[in-house]
Scaffold this motif. Structure first.
Motif, PDB file in Angstrom:
ATOM      1  N   ALA A 158     -60.655  -7.705 -36.377  1.00  0.00           N
ATOM      2  CA  ALA A 158     -61.332  -6.979 -37.455  1.00  0.00           C
ATOM      3  C   ALA A 158     -61.768  -7.915 -38.578  1.00  0.00           C
ATOM      4  CB  ALA A 158     -60.429  -5.872 -38.003  1.00  0.00           C
ATOM      5  N   TRP A 159     -61.021  -8.995 -38.813  1.00  0.00           N
ATOM      6  CA  TRP A 159     -61.372  -9.974 -39.846  1.00  0.00           C
ATOM      7  C   TRP A 159     -62.770 -10.518 -39.587  1.00  0.00           C
ATOM      8  CZ3 TRP A 159     -59.328 -11.891 -44.318  1.00  0.00           C
ATOM      9  CH2 TRP A 159     -59.794 -13.112 -44.772  1.00  0.00           C
ATOM     10  N   TRP A 160     -63.082 -10.822 -38.340  1.00  0.00           N
ATOM     11  CA  TRP A 160     -64.357 -11.436 -37.971  1.00  0.00           C
ATOM     12  C   TRP A 160     -65.525 -10.459 -38.052  1.00  0.00           C
ATOM     13  CZ3 TRP A 160     -64.289 -16.400 -38.351  1.00  0.00           C
ATOM     14  CH2 TRP A 160     -63.075 -17.063 -38.168  1.00  0.00           C
TER      15      TRP A 160
ATOM     16  N   GLY B  65     -63.167  -5.078 -49.695  1.00  0.00           N
ATOM     17  CA  GLY B  65     -63.227  -5.295 -48.260  1.00  0.00           C
ATOM     18  C   GLY B  65     -64.101  -6.457 -47.834  1.00  0.00           C
ATOM     19  N   MET B  66     -64.904  -6.991 -48.742  1.00  0.00           N
ATOM     20  CA  MET B  66     -65.739  -8.129 -48.391  1.00  0.00           C
ATOM     21  C   MET B  66     -64.916  -9.415 -48.422  1.00  0.00           C
ATOM     22  SD  MET B  66     -69.305  -7.326 -50.334  1.00  0.00           S
ATOM     23  CE  MET B  66     -70.336  -8.247 -49.202  1.00  0.00           C
ATOM     24  N   LEU B  67     -65.467 -10.445 -47.842  1.00  0.00           N
ATOM     25  CA  LEU B  67     -64.843 -11.758 -47.864  1.00  0.00           C
ATOM     26  C   LEU B  67     -65.673 -12.678 -48.745  1.00  0.00           C
ATOM     27  CD1 LEU B  67     -64.107 -12.170 -44.046  1.00  0.00           C
ATOM     28  CD2 LEU B  67     -62.554 -11.357 -45.835  1.00  0.00           C
ATOM     29  N   LEU B  68     -65.007 -13.549 -49.484  1.00  0.00           N
ATOM     30  CA  LEU B  68     -65.670 -14.540 -50.324  1.00  0.00           C
ATOM     31  C   LEU B  68     -65.387 -15.912 -49.747  1.00  0.00           C
ATOM     32  CD1 LEU B  68     -67.227 -15.281 -52.935  1.00  0.00           C
ATOM     33  CD2 LEU B  68     -64.986 -15.362 -54.082  1.00  0.00           C
ATOM     34  N   ASP B  69     -66.432 -16.655 -49.443  1.00  0.00           N
ATOM     35  CA  ASP B  69     -66.291 -18.001 -48.883  1.00  0.00           C
ATOM     36  C   ASP B  69     -65.879 -18.956 -50.000  1.00  0.00           C
ATOM     37  OD1 ASP B  69     -66.522 -20.473 -47.635  1.00  0.00           O
ATOM     38  OD2 ASP B  69     -68.470 -20.034 -46.741  1.00  0.00           O
ATOM     39  N   VAL B  70     -64.690 -19.515 -49.894  1.00  0.00           N
ATOM     40  CA  VAL B  70     -64.184 -20.458 -50.900  1.00  0.00           C
ATOM     41  C   VAL B  70     -64.051 -21.866 -50.317  1.00  0.00           C
ATOM     42  CG1 VAL B  70     -63.049 -18.704 -52.312  1.00  0.00           C
ATOM     43  CG2 VAL B  70     -61.765 -19.806 -50.463  1.00  0.00           C
ATOM     44  N   THR B  71     -64.760 -22.112 -49.232  1.00  0.00           N
ATOM     45  CA  THR B  71     -64.749 -23.431 -48.613  1.00  0.00           C
ATOM     46  C   THR B  71     -65.211 -24.469 -49.636  1.00  0.00           C
ATOM     47  OG1 THR B  71     -65.289 -22.406 -46.495  1.00  0.00           O
ATOM     48  CG2 THR B  71     -65.640 -24.790 -46.683  1.00  0.00           C
TER      49      THR B  71
ATOM     50  N   ALA C  34     -75.755 -12.064 -38.468  1.00  0.00           N
ATOM     51  CA  ALA C  34     -74.388 -12.591 -38.411  1.00  0.00           C
ATOM     52  C   ALA C  34     -73.811 -12.666 -39.828  1.00  0.00           C
ATOM     53  CB  ALA C  34     -74.373 -13.953 -37.737  1.00  0.00           C
ATOM     54  N   PRO C  35     -73.525 -11.488 -40.456  1.00  0.00           N
ATOM     55  CA  PRO C  35     -73.047 -11.498 -41.846  1.00  0.00           C
ATOM     56  C   PRO C  35     -71.563 -11.807 -41.994  1.00  0.00           C
ATOM     57  CG  PRO C  35     -73.166  -9.257 -41.076  1.00  0.00           C
ATOM     58  CD  PRO C  35     -73.687 -10.134 -39.958  1.00  0.00           C
ATOM     59  N   GLY C  36     -70.886 -12.035 -40.895  1.00  0.00           N
ATOM     60  CA  GLY C  36     -69.445 -12.237 -40.938  1.00  0.00           C
ATOM     61  C   GLY C  36     -69.039 -13.671 -41.203  1.00  0.00           C
ATOM     62  N   PRO C  37     -67.733 -13.911 -41.209  1.00  0.00           N
ATOM     63  CA  PRO C  37     -67.205 -15.244 -41.468  1.00  0.00           C
ATOM     64  C   PRO C  37     -67.605 -16.245 -40.387  1.00  0.00           C
ATOM     65  CG  PRO C  37     -65.442 -13.728 -40.899  1.00  0.00           C
ATOM     66  CD  PRO C  37     -66.698 -12.936 -40.967  1.00  0.00           C
ATOM     67  N   LYS C  38     -67.629 -17.502 -40.791  1.00  0.00           N
ATOM     68  CA  LYS C  38     -67.999 -18.593 -39.890  1.00  0.00           C
ATOM     69  C   LYS C  38     -66.757 -19.444 -39.601  1.00  0.00           C
ATOM     70  CE  LYS C  38     -72.670 -18.110 -40.816  1.00  0.00           C
ATOM     71  NZ  LYS C  38     -72.665 -16.679 -40.890  1.00  0.00           N
ATOM     72  N   PRO C  39     -66.587 -19.870 -38.370  1.00  0.00           N
ATOM     73  CA  PRO C  39     -65.449 -20.735 -38.036  1.00  0.00           C
ATOM     74  C   PRO C  39     -65.456 -21.992 -38.917  1.00  0.00           C
ATOM     75  CG  PRO C  39     -66.549 -19.996 -36.044  1.00  0.00           C
ATOM     76  CD  PRO C  39     -67.425 -19.590 -37.202  1.00  0.00           C
ATOM     77  N   GLY C  40     -64.268 -22.419 -39.295  1.00  0.00           N
ATOM     78  CA  GLY C  40     -64.135 -23.621 -40.102  1.00  0.00           C
ATOM     79  C   GLY C  40     -64.280 -23.398 -41.597  1.00  0.00           C
ATOM     80  N   HIS C  41     -64.522 -22.169 -42.019  1.00  0.00           N
ATOM     81  CA  HIS C  41     -64.625 -21.851 -43.445  1.00  0.00           C
ATOM     82  C   HIS C  41     -63.345 -21.170 -43.910  1.00  0.00           C
ATOM     83  CE1 HIS C  41     -69.110 -22.306 -44.227  1.00  0.00           C
ATOM     84  NE2 HIS C  41     -68.934 -22.688 -42.967  1.00  0.00           N
ATOM     85  N   GLU C  42     -63.096 -21.227 -45.222  1.00  0.00           N
ATOM     86  CA  GLU C  42     -61.943 -20.544 -45.812  1.00  0.00           C
ATOM     87  C   GLU C  42     -62.458 -19.372 -46.637  1.00  0.00           C
ATOM     88  OE1 GLU C  42     -58.539 -23.041 -47.265  1.00  0.00           O
ATOM     89  OE2 GLU C  42     -60.189 -24.496 -47.338  1.00  0.00           O
ATOM     90  N   TYR C  43     -61.760 -18.246 -46.546  1.00  0.00           N
ATOM     91  CA  TYR C  43     -62.192 -17.031 -47.222  1.00  0.00           C
ATOM     92  C   TYR C  43     -61.041 -16.392 -47.978  1.00  0.00           C
ATOM     93  CZ  TYR C  43     -66.189 -17.417 -44.119  1.00  0.00           C
ATOM     94  OH  TYR C  43     -67.295 -17.874 -43.460  1.00  0.00           O
ATOM     95  N   VAL C  44     -61.403 -15.652 -49.036  1.00  0.00           N
ATOM     96  CA  VAL C  44     -60.456 -14.743 -49.662  1.00  0.00           C
ATOM     97  C   VAL C  44     -61.001 -13.338 -49.446  1.00  0.00           C
ATOM     98  CG1 VAL C  44     -59.557 -16.347 -51.390  1.00  0.00           C
ATOM     99  CG2 VAL C  44     -61.522 -14.935 -51.957  1.00  0.00           C
ATOM    100  N   GLU C  45     -60.104 -12.387 -49.319  1.00  0.00           N
ATOM    101  CA  GLU C  45     -60.461 -10.987 -49.177  1.00  0.00           C
ATOM    102  C   GLU C  45     -60.566 -10.379 -50.570  1.00  0.00           C
ATOM    103  OE1 GLU C  45     -58.720  -7.047 -46.919  1.00  0.00           O
ATOM    104  OE2 GLU C  45     -57.386  -8.727 -47.323  1.00  0.00           O
TER     105      GLU C  45
END
Length: 92
Positions: free
Chosen positions: A4-6, A38-44, A19-30
């Motif tokens: 479900a995370w993906w 419910g969205m994810l924020l890319d903090v890479t 492809a609005p979802g997370p990308k491998p190798g990135h770090e996210y906060v919920e």
């Protein structure tokens, strides 16, 4: 992370994005609560202090309408680490 995370949308992507979802190798906060719940924020690549400081994010669905900002900060127990940001309110 479960499957479900993906399936979650990443803040800043369009809903029409194929492809609005997370990308491998990135770090996210919920993001928890508020208009971006419910969205994810890319903090890479964010510095640790940037994560501690949280984020002011543009949102068309905030209390003050289009172009308002929603304030999110690390959830208790997640300071200095990637995990969850909780909503603290909206600003014009």
């Amino acid at each position: 992370m479960d499957a479900a995370w993906w399936d979650r949308q990443v803040y800043g992507t369009d809903r029409d994005d194929p492809a609005p979802g997370p990308k491998p190798g990135h770090e996210y906060v919920e993001l928890l609560g508020g208009p971006l719940d419910g969205m994810l924020l890319d903090v890479t690549g964010w510095e640790p202090q940037e994560i501690v400081d949280g984020a002011m994010l543009m949102s068309d669905h905030g209390q003050f309408g289009p172009a308002s900002r929603s304030e999110y900060e690390p959830a208790e127990g997640h300071l200095g680490g990637v995990g969850r940001f909780v909503w603290r309110g909206d600003v014009p």
